[in-house]
Structure formats: C-alpha cells, structure tokens
Design an enzyme around this catalytic site. Sequence first.
Site, PDB file in Angstrom:
ATOM      1  N   ASP A  47       0.847  -1.199   0.000  1.00 29.08           N
ATOM      2  CA  ASP A  47       0.000   0.000   0.000  1.00 29.08           C
ATOM      3  C   ASP A  47       0.883   1.250   0.000  1.00 29.08           C
ATOM      4  O   ASP A  47       1.652   1.477   0.924  1.00 29.08           O
ATOM      5  CB  ASP A  47      -0.881  -0.002   1.262  1.00 29.08           C
ATOM      6  CG  ASP A  47      -1.840   1.171   1.281  1.00 29.08           C
ATOM      7  OD1 ASP A  47      -2.906   1.065   0.652  1.00 29.08           O
ATOM      8  OD2 ASP A  47      -1.524   2.210   1.902  1.00 29.08           O
ATOM      9  N   TYR A  52       2.930   9.849  -0.207  1.00 31.68           N
ATOM     10  CA  TYR A  52       3.963   9.280   0.667  1.00 31.68           C
ATOM     11  C   TYR A  52       5.378   9.565   0.132  1.00 31.68           C
ATOM     12  O   TYR A  52       6.361   9.279   0.814  1.00 31.68           O
ATOM     13  CB  TYR A  52       3.806   7.754   0.833  1.00 31.68           C
ATOM     14  CG  TYR A  52       2.503   7.302   1.477  1.00 31.68           C
ATOM     15  CD1 TYR A  52       1.622   8.197   2.071  1.00 31.68           C
ATOM     16  CD2 TYR A  52       2.155   5.950   1.492  1.00 31.68           C
ATOM     17  CE1 TYR A  52       0.429   7.760   2.638  1.00 31.68           C
ATOM     18  CE2 TYR A  52       0.973   5.513   2.070  1.00 31.68           C
ATOM     19  CZ  TYR A  52       0.106   6.428   2.631  1.00 31.68           C
ATOM     20  OH  TYR A  52      -1.071   5.990   3.199  1.00 31.68           O
ATOM     21  N   LYS A  77      -2.740   5.990  -4.386  1.00 32.47           N
ATOM     22  CA  LYS A  77      -3.859   6.905  -4.086  1.00 32.47           C
ATOM     23  C   LYS A  77      -3.688   8.272  -4.744  1.00 32.47           C
ATOM     24  O   LYS A  77      -2.562   8.777  -4.848  1.00 32.47           O
ATOM     25  CB  LYS A  77      -3.974   7.096  -2.562  1.00 32.47           C
ATOM     26  CG  LYS A  77      -3.928   5.784  -1.790  1.00 32.47           C
ATOM     27  CD  LYS A  77      -4.113   5.956  -0.305  1.00 32.47           C
ATOM     28  CE  LYS A  77      -3.789   4.650   0.426  1.00 32.47           C
ATOM     29  NZ  LYS A  77      -2.394   4.530   0.862  1.00 32.47           N
ATOM     30  N   HIS A 110      -7.621   9.501  -1.921  1.00 32.46           N
ATOM     31  CA  HIS A 110      -6.982   9.406  -0.591  1.00 32.46           C
ATOM     32  C   HIS A 110      -7.871   9.942   0.533  1.00 32.46           C
ATOM     33  O   HIS A 110      -7.853   9.414   1.652  1.00 32.46           O
ATOM     34  CB  HIS A 110      -5.640  10.153  -0.615  1.00 32.46           C
ATOM     35  CG  HIS A 110      -4.645   9.650   0.370  1.00 32.46           C
ATOM     36  ND1 HIS A 110      -3.312   9.531   0.095  1.00 32.46           N
ATOM     37  CD2 HIS A 110      -4.782   9.207   1.652  1.00 32.46           C
ATOM     38  CE1 HIS A 110      -2.678   9.056   1.152  1.00 32.46           C
ATOM     39  NE2 HIS A 110      -3.543   8.850   2.116  1.00 32.46           N
TER      40      HIS A 110
HETATM   41  N1  LIG Z   1      -5.477   6.170   3.698  1.00 30.22           N
HETATM   42  C1  LIG Z   1      -4.976   6.865   4.692  1.00 30.22           C
HETATM   43  O1  LIG Z   1      -5.341   8.043   4.919  1.00 30.22           O
HETATM   44  C2  LIG Z   1      -3.960   6.226   5.586  1.00 30.22           C
HETATM   45  C3  LIG Z   1      -3.609   6.845   6.802  1.00 30.22           C
HETATM   46  C4  LIG Z   1      -2.700   6.182   7.623  1.00 30.22           C
HETATM   47  C5  LIG Z   1      -2.159   4.965   7.227  1.00 30.22           C
HETATM   48  N2  LIG Z   1      -2.488   4.410   6.017  1.00 30.22           N
HETATM   49  C6  LIG Z   1      -1.903   3.113   5.572  1.00 30.22           C
HETATM   50  O2  LIG Z   1      -1.927   2.182   6.631  1.00 30.22           O
HETATM   51  C7  LIG Z   1      -0.589   1.768   6.926  1.00 30.22           C
HETATM   52  C8  LIG Z   1      -0.396   1.430   8.413  1.00 30.22           C
HETATM   53  O3  LIG Z   1      -0.741   2.486   9.256  1.00 30.22           O
HETATM   54  P1  LIG Z   1       0.336   3.297  10.098  1.00 30.22           P
HETATM   55  O4  LIG Z   1       1.539   3.518   9.263  1.00 30.22           O
HETATM   56  O5  LIG Z   1      -0.389   4.458  10.664  1.00 30.22           O
HETATM   57  O6  LIG Z   1       0.764   2.391  11.303  1.00 30.22           O
HETATM   58  P2  LIG Z   1       0.529   0.988  12.018  1.00 30.22           P
HETATM   59  O7  LIG Z   1       0.740  -0.112  11.062  1.00 30.22           O
HETATM   60  O8  LIG Z   1      -0.735   1.070  12.786  1.00 30.22           O
HETATM   61  O9  LIG Z   1       1.748   1.047  13.060  1.00 30.22           O
HETATM   62  C9  LIG Z   1       3.075   1.255  12.634  1.00 30.22           C
HETATM   63  C10 LIG Z   1       3.957   1.538  13.839  1.00 30.22           C
HETATM   64  O10 LIG Z   1       3.984   0.429  14.694  1.00 30.22           O
HETATM   65  C11 LIG Z   1       5.312  -0.097  14.781  1.00 30.22           C
HETATM   66  N3  LIG Z   1       5.207  -1.551  14.686  1.00 30.22           N
HETATM   67  C12 LIG Z   1       4.776  -2.274  13.616  1.00 30.22           C
HETATM   68  N4  LIG Z   1       4.748  -3.595  13.894  1.00 30.22           N
HETATM   69  C13 LIG Z   1       5.168  -3.723  15.171  1.00 30.22           C
HETATM   70  C14 LIG Z   1       5.371  -4.832  16.018  1.00 30.22           C
HETATM   71  N5  LIG Z   1       5.112  -6.065  15.618  1.00 30.22           N
HETATM   72  N6  LIG Z   1       5.852  -4.602  17.291  1.00 30.22           N
HETATM   73  C15 LIG Z   1       6.108  -3.345  17.709  1.00 30.22           C
HETATM   74  N7  LIG Z   1       5.938  -2.244  16.943  1.00 30.22           N
HETATM   75  C16 LIG Z   1       5.467  -2.436  15.678  1.00 30.22           C
HETATM   76  C17 LIG Z   1       6.086   0.501  13.632  1.00 30.22           C
HETATM   77  O11 LIG Z   1       7.451   0.674  13.988  1.00 30.22           O
HETATM   78  P3  LIG Z   1       8.682   0.371  12.987  1.00 30.22           P
HETATM   79  O12 LIG Z   1       8.274   0.762  11.599  1.00 30.22           O
HETATM   80  O13 LIG Z   1       9.756   1.268  13.545  1.00 30.22           O
HETATM   81  O14 LIG Z   1       9.021  -1.076  13.116  1.00 30.22           O
HETATM   82  C18 LIG Z   1       5.385   1.841  13.472  1.00 30.22           C
HETATM   83  O15 LIG Z   1       5.880   2.772  14.404  1.00 30.22           O
HETATM   84  C19 LIG Z   1       0.242   2.961   6.451  1.00 30.22           C
HETATM   85  O16 LIG Z   1       1.605   2.646   6.337  1.00 30.22           O
HETATM   86  C20 LIG Z   1      -0.441   3.294   5.160  1.00 30.22           C
HETATM   87  O17 LIG Z   1      -0.072   2.377   4.142  1.00 30.22           O
HETATM   88  C21 LIG Z   1      -3.397   5.027   5.217  1.00 30.22           C
END
Ligand SMILES: NC(=O)c1ccc[n+]([C@@H]2O[C@H](COP(=O)([O-])OP(=O)(O)OC[C@H]3O[C@@H](n4cnc5c(N)ncnc54)[C@H](OP(=O)(O)O)[C@@H]3O)[C@@H](O)[C@H]2O)c1
Length: 273
Positions: A47, A52, A77, A110
Amino acid sequence: MSILNEHYIFRNGVKIPKIGFGTWQIPQESVTNAVLEAIEIGYRHIDTALAYNNEKGVGAAIKRSELDRSEIFITSKLPAEIKGYDEALYSFEKTMSNLALETLDLYLIHAPWPWTEIGKNCTKENIESWRAFERIYKEGRVRAIGVSNFSVSDLMAIENNSDTPPMANQIAFYAGRTQEEIFNYCTSKGTLIEAYSPLATGRALKDTLLNEIAKTYDVSVAQLLIRFTLQRGALPLPKSVTKARIEENSKVDHFTISDTDMVKLSSIKNEYR
Ligand SMILES: NC(=O)c1ccc[n+]([C@@H]2O[C@H](COP(=O)([O-])OP(=O)(O)OC[C@H]3O[C@@H](n4cnc5c(N)ncnc54)[C@H](OP(=O)(O)O)[C@@H]3O)[C@@H](O)[C@H]2O)c1
C-alpha cells in the site's frame, strides 16, 4: 497455507491479498529495502500513495523482486488535495510513471477533503475525480477502484452518480476506533473495508488491557490487533521497517480470538493518545 496467500474478493471478481504492507512514513531511500523484506517474508500486497513520496522506491522493489506482475498487488492513491477529472488523470499518470508499472491493482481517492480542510464539502469535485477513476478502470489501467476516509454521505454521493460503486474504503480501523457506522454501511454494500493504522500507528502497543488480552493467546499486541481486524472482515495494512516485526505481523493464523474478546475489543473507545 499462510494468511499471506489468502484473499478477499472484490465485487468484480478481482482478488486482493488479505494483509497489505503499509508504507506511510517510510522514506524513498529506505522503502525499497523494506518492501523487498516484506516480499521475501511472503507479503504480496503493498500500500503506497503519491503523497507518501515513496512510489519510486516501491516500484524499484517490485522490479528487483523479479516477481511476475500478476503475483503482486499494488495500491496507490490520488492525493487528497488533487481533485477533478483532468487533475485525477494527470496525477494517475504520475503515479504510474513513479511505480514504473503498466497496470495498477487498486487506485483510491486518498480523502474526501484536503488534509488542511478536513470536513470541507468537496462532493462535486469527488464526483469529477470518480469519473476519471471509472475511465481508467474501463480502460483496464487499474483493476479496482475505491476511496479512503469516506463517510456514508461521501460514499452515497459517488454511488448515486456513477455506474461503478467504490470497491473499497480504506479507513482508520483498530480496536479502540472501529467507526461502526461507516464500517456497517460498507459491509452492507459489499464494499471492502481496508483497516489502516491497525496498530494505531504504534500507539496501542503499550496499552494495559490489550497487553492482558494478548497474553492469554500467547501473542504480541500487534498480532492481536491485526487478527482482530481480520476477524471483523477488514483488511489490515500494518507498517514496519523492522524485519522481525514485518514477519511477526504476518503470523496471525495460529490463533482465534474468542467471540467474547472480539466484543470486548470492538467496544473499546480509545485512540491511545
Ligand atoms: N489512507 C490513509 O489516509 C492512511 C492513513 C494512515 C495509514 N495508512 C496506511 O496504513 C498503513 C499502516 O498504518 P500506520 O503507518 O499508521 O501504522 P501501524 O501499522 O498502525 O503502526 C506502525 C507503527 O507500529 C510499529 N510496529 C509495527 N509492527 C510492530 C510490532 N510487531 N511490534 C512493535 N511495533 C510495531 C512501527 O514501527 P517500525 O516501523 O519502527 O518497526 C510503526 O511505528 C500505512 O503505512 C499506510 O499504508 C493510510
């Protein structure tokens, strides 16, 4: 069979792998490595987004992986700030050139409003963007089209003004913030919910209650949270740049959360701020 090889199926028959690898906040210079690690572990769904600023690095990883194009599912997006028919077509070309791909698997609006004007009514502009989405879909440039951060009224505006209803709505969805109104609306329409920030961008991981529940299943909080989204019928998009965590986040098929705990997790109201 690993959950990484399982799929949800859009209403047009296109299959989408049940877990996607999130890339928000992974800089261009490190995203190629992160995506290659995810692919090596077995992820087949990535994704990204023009906003980004890492599409080129994602595209480089796909090329270097030497996977057949049909083996990997790529979402990107249209930036929240870019709206309109010509603007959407132009931005799509930019994404395709960044990714160096002929065909995209899923293209999303988005957000219904620019991030600097959350809540602004952009219905007319979103309908115009969607006309462009229908065009590239009908031309076969993209295999599925959808939206992100859309409310029920945002979605209805598109549905009432087009022949091609959105196939997915990517929203914030985690134990703590389950957005039941939009979740139920999408589910009733057969629109797939993609769960972004399944770990609340990492903020949920230290929560005491979640740690207690995770312990009873002998799994990490991250695994519990990812499994929760799957059992709700959503598609999680966990992000990590740490190889061991990328792997851990994909190992969620060896346990089942009980109905009682699913209710408990669904009823939490906490954004862990
Ligand atoms: N459409 C939208 O508006 C929108 C908005 C937000 C997100 N998204 C999508 O959703 C994806 C995920 O959301 P997100 O980036 O907000 O975060 P998330 O996946 O909820 O959390 C990521 C965070 O958690 C940590 N982490 C991941 N796995 C872990 C584990 N097993 N143990 C401990 N810590 C862990 C990562 O650290 P490290 O990376 O340092 O390991 C990072 O700091 C995004 O990357 C994006 O593709 C879309």
